[in-house]
Motif scaffolding. Structure first.
Motif, PDB file in Angstrom:
ATOM      1  N   MET A 157       0.559  -1.278  -0.020  1.00 44.87           N
ATOM      2  CA  MET A 157       0.481   0.044  -0.074  1.00 44.87           C
ATOM      3  C   MET A 157       0.718   0.941  -0.422  1.00 44.87           C
ATOM      4  SD  MET A 157      -2.815   0.534   2.305  1.00 44.87           S
ATOM      5  CE  MET A 157      -4.310   3.245   2.498  1.00 44.87           C
ATOM      6  N   ARG A 158       0.815   2.294  -0.603  1.00 50.48           N
ATOM      7  CA  ARG A 158       1.066   3.280  -0.747  1.00 50.48           C
ATOM      8  C   ARG A 158       0.478   4.451   0.083  1.00 50.48           C
ATOM      9  NH1 ARG A 158       4.739   0.840  -2.387  1.00 50.48           N
ATOM     10  NH2 ARG A 158       5.602   0.381  -4.265  1.00 50.48           N
ATOM     11  N   VAL A 159       1.331   4.900   1.252  1.00 44.87           N
ATOM     12  CA  VAL A 159       0.411   6.041   1.528  1.00 44.87           C
ATOM     13  C   VAL A 159       1.602   7.443   1.570  1.00 44.87           C
ATOM     14  CG1 VAL A 159      -0.096   4.837   3.403  1.00 44.87           C
ATOM     15  CG2 VAL A 159       1.695   5.372   3.441  1.00 44.87           C
ATOM     16  N   PRO A 160       0.509   8.812   1.173  1.00 48.44           N
ATOM     17  CA  PRO A 160       1.199   9.939   1.320  1.00 48.44           C
ATOM     18  C   PRO A 160       2.446  10.148   2.258  1.00 48.44           C
ATOM     19  CG  PRO A 160      -0.984  10.116   1.352  1.00 48.44           C
ATOM     20  CD  PRO A 160      -0.984   8.784   2.195  1.00 48.44           C
ATOM     21  N   GLY A 161       3.299  10.716   2.536  1.00 49.04           N
ATOM     22  CA  GLY A 161       4.482  11.530   3.097  1.00 49.04           C
ATOM     23  C   GLY A 161       3.534  12.322   4.294  1.00 49.04           C
ATOM     24  N   LEU A 162       5.123  12.515   5.198  1.00 51.65           N
ATOM     25  CA  LEU A 162       4.670  13.061   7.037  1.00 51.65           C
ATOM     26  C   LEU A 162       3.603  14.501   6.024  1.00 51.65           C
ATOM     27  CD1 LEU A 162       4.053  13.051   9.506  1.00 51.65           C
ATOM     28  CD2 LEU A 162       6.559  14.245   9.509  1.00 51.65           C
ATOM     29  N   GLU A 163       4.276  15.166   5.215  1.00 50.51           N
ATOM     30  CA  GLU A 163       3.783  16.059   5.059  1.00 50.51           C
ATOM     31  C   GLU A 163       2.594  16.686   4.505  1.00 50.51           C
ATOM     32  OE1 GLU A 163       4.877  19.494   4.962  1.00 50.51           O
ATOM     33  OE2 GLU A 163       6.107  19.145   6.365  1.00 50.51           O
ATOM     34  N   HIS A 164       1.703  15.609   4.188  1.00 49.64           N
ATOM     35  CA  HIS A 164      -0.067  15.793   3.810  1.00 49.64           C
ATOM     36  C   HIS A 164      -0.752  15.347   4.997  1.00 49.64           C
ATOM     37  CE1 HIS A 164      -3.272  13.865   1.760  1.00 49.64           C
ATOM     38  NE2 HIS A 164      -3.465  13.312   2.438  1.00 49.64           N
ATOM     39  N   TYR A 165      -0.146  15.032   5.980  1.00 51.56           N
ATOM     40  CA  TYR A 165      -1.003  14.928   7.369  1.00 51.56           C
ATOM     41  C   TYR A 165      -0.064  15.688   8.170  1.00 51.56           C
ATOM     42  CZ  TYR A 165      -1.643  10.478   5.809  1.00 51.56           C
ATOM     43  OH  TYR A 165      -2.100   9.265   4.889  1.00 51.56           O
ATOM     44  N   ARG A 166       0.642  16.846   8.196  1.00 50.24           N
ATOM     45  CA  ARG A 166       1.098  17.832   8.855  1.00 50.24           C
ATOM     46  C   ARG A 166      -0.075  18.494   9.520  1.00 50.24           C
ATOM     47  NH1 ARG A 166       5.464  20.215  10.138  1.00 50.24           N
ATOM     48  NH2 ARG A 166       6.546  18.834   8.679  1.00 50.24           N
ATOM     49  N   ALA A 167      -0.869  19.056   8.676  1.00 50.82           N
ATOM     50  CA  ALA A 167      -2.048  20.175   9.097  1.00 50.82           C
ATOM     51  C   ALA A 167      -3.048  20.146   9.870  1.00 50.82           C
ATOM     52  CB  ALA A 167      -2.876  21.449   7.710  1.00 50.82           C
ATOM     53  N   ILE A 183      -2.717  16.807  11.796  1.00 53.01           N
ATOM     54  CA  ILE A 183      -1.399  16.590  12.927  1.00 53.01           C
ATOM     55  C   ILE A 183      -1.579  18.631  14.055  1.00 53.01           C
ATOM     56  CG2 ILE A 183       0.671  16.272  13.721  1.00 53.01           C
ATOM     57  CD1 ILE A 183       1.344  14.456  11.705  1.00 53.01           C
ATOM     58  N   GLU A 184      -1.047  18.465  13.591  1.00 49.37           N
ATOM     59  CA  GLU A 184      -0.838  20.145  14.355  1.00 49.37           C
ATOM     60  C   GLU A 184      -2.461  20.942  14.817  1.00 49.37           C
ATOM     61  OE1 GLU A 184       0.917  22.743  10.798  1.00 49.37           O
ATOM     62  OE2 GLU A 184       2.681  22.157  11.677  1.00 49.37           O
ATOM     63  N   ALA A 185      -3.164  20.519  14.505  1.00 52.06           N
ATOM     64  CA  ALA A 185      -4.666  20.615  14.256  1.00 52.06           C
ATOM     65  C   ALA A 185      -5.182  19.396  15.726  1.00 52.06           C
ATOM     66  CB  ALA A 185      -5.533  20.685  14.060  1.00 52.06           C
ATOM     67  N   ALA A 186      -4.844  18.575  15.775  1.00 51.36           N
ATOM     68  CA  ALA A 186      -5.385  17.557  16.594  1.00 51.36           C
ATOM     69  C   ALA A 186      -4.027  18.151  18.392  1.00 51.36           C
ATOM     70  CB  ALA A 186      -4.650  16.430  16.167  1.00 51.36           C
ATOM     71  N   LEU A 187      -2.603  18.356  17.609  1.00 53.34           N
ATOM     72  CA  LEU A 187      -1.974  18.793  18.970  1.00 53.34           C
ATOM     73  C   LEU A 187      -2.679  20.103  20.018  1.00 53.34           C
ATOM     74  CD1 LEU A 187       1.482  18.531  17.245  1.00 53.34           C
ATOM     75  CD2 LEU A 187       0.009  17.032  19.517  1.00 53.34           C
ATOM     76  N   LEU A 188      -3.128  21.461  19.122  1.00 52.14           N
ATOM     77  CA  LEU A 188      -3.917  22.405  19.063  1.00 52.14           C
ATOM     78  C   LEU A 188      -4.743  21.741  19.879  1.00 52.14           C
ATOM     79  CD1 LEU A 188      -3.252  24.671  16.104  1.00 52.14           C
ATOM     80  CD2 LEU A 188      -2.077  24.647  18.496  1.00 52.14           C
ATOM     81  N   ARG A 189      -6.324  21.297  19.355  1.00 52.31           N
ATOM     82  CA  ARG A 189      -7.409  20.615  20.445  1.00 52.31           C
ATOM     83  C   ARG A 189      -7.108  19.831  21.327  1.00 52.31           C
ATOM     84  NH1 ARG A 189      -9.041  19.848  15.189  1.00 52.31           N
ATOM     85  NH2 ARG A 189      -8.313  17.002  15.287  1.00 52.31           N
ATOM     86  N   ALA A 190      -6.285  19.622  21.573  1.00 51.58           N
ATOM     87  CA  ALA A 190      -5.885  17.884  22.933  1.00 51.58           C
ATOM     88  C   ALA A 190      -4.746  19.083  24.029  1.00 51.58           C
ATOM     89  CB  ALA A 190      -4.202  17.274  22.771  1.00 51.58           C
ATOM     90  N   SER A 191      -4.355  20.403  23.561  1.00 46.86           N
ATOM     91  CA  SER A 191      -3.455  21.020  24.150  1.00 46.86           C
ATOM     92  C   SER A 191      -4.404  22.170  24.892  1.00 46.86           C
ATOM     93  CB  SER A 191      -2.122  22.049  24.195  1.00 46.86           C
ATOM     94  OG  SER A 191      -2.710  22.928  22.882  1.00 46.86           O
TER      95      SER A 191
END
Length: 86
Positions: free
Chosen positions: A66-76, A78-86
């Motif tokens: 299975m081919r998946v996008p790189g980390l950059e694809h998920y950056r936004a 991840i950042e939104a989830a971290l902001l919600r968690a803090s």
């Protein structure tokens, strides 16, 4: 079902085993290794077994192919989830 699917694919797909990570190869051995022919046939009789391992219309998300996008694809996300968690 994940372990059985891996054991089945190792027994029935000559290329699949070569795609496993070293850790997955080690865990496969601890889990009983590739299915025997009889075990593979029994596995195929289980409901949704072939769909679980992605046989037929493509592979499941567990596949090493299975081919998946790189980390950059998920950056936004991840950042939104971290902001919600803090």
């Amino acid at each position: 079902m994940h372990v059985d699917a891996k054991r089945y694919l190792c027994a029935t797909d000559s290329e699949y085993s070569s795609l496993l990570s070293p850790a997955s190869v080690q865990s496969l051995q601890l889990q009983g290794g590739a299915f025997t022919e009889a075990e593979a046939l029994a596995f195929e009789q289980r409901p949704f077994a072939r769909e679980r391992c992605g046989c037929g219309a493509g592979r499941s998300g567990q596949s090493a192919r299975m081919r998946v996008p790189g980390l950059e694809h998920y950056r936004a996300m991840i950042e939104a989830a971290l902001l919600r968690a803090s």
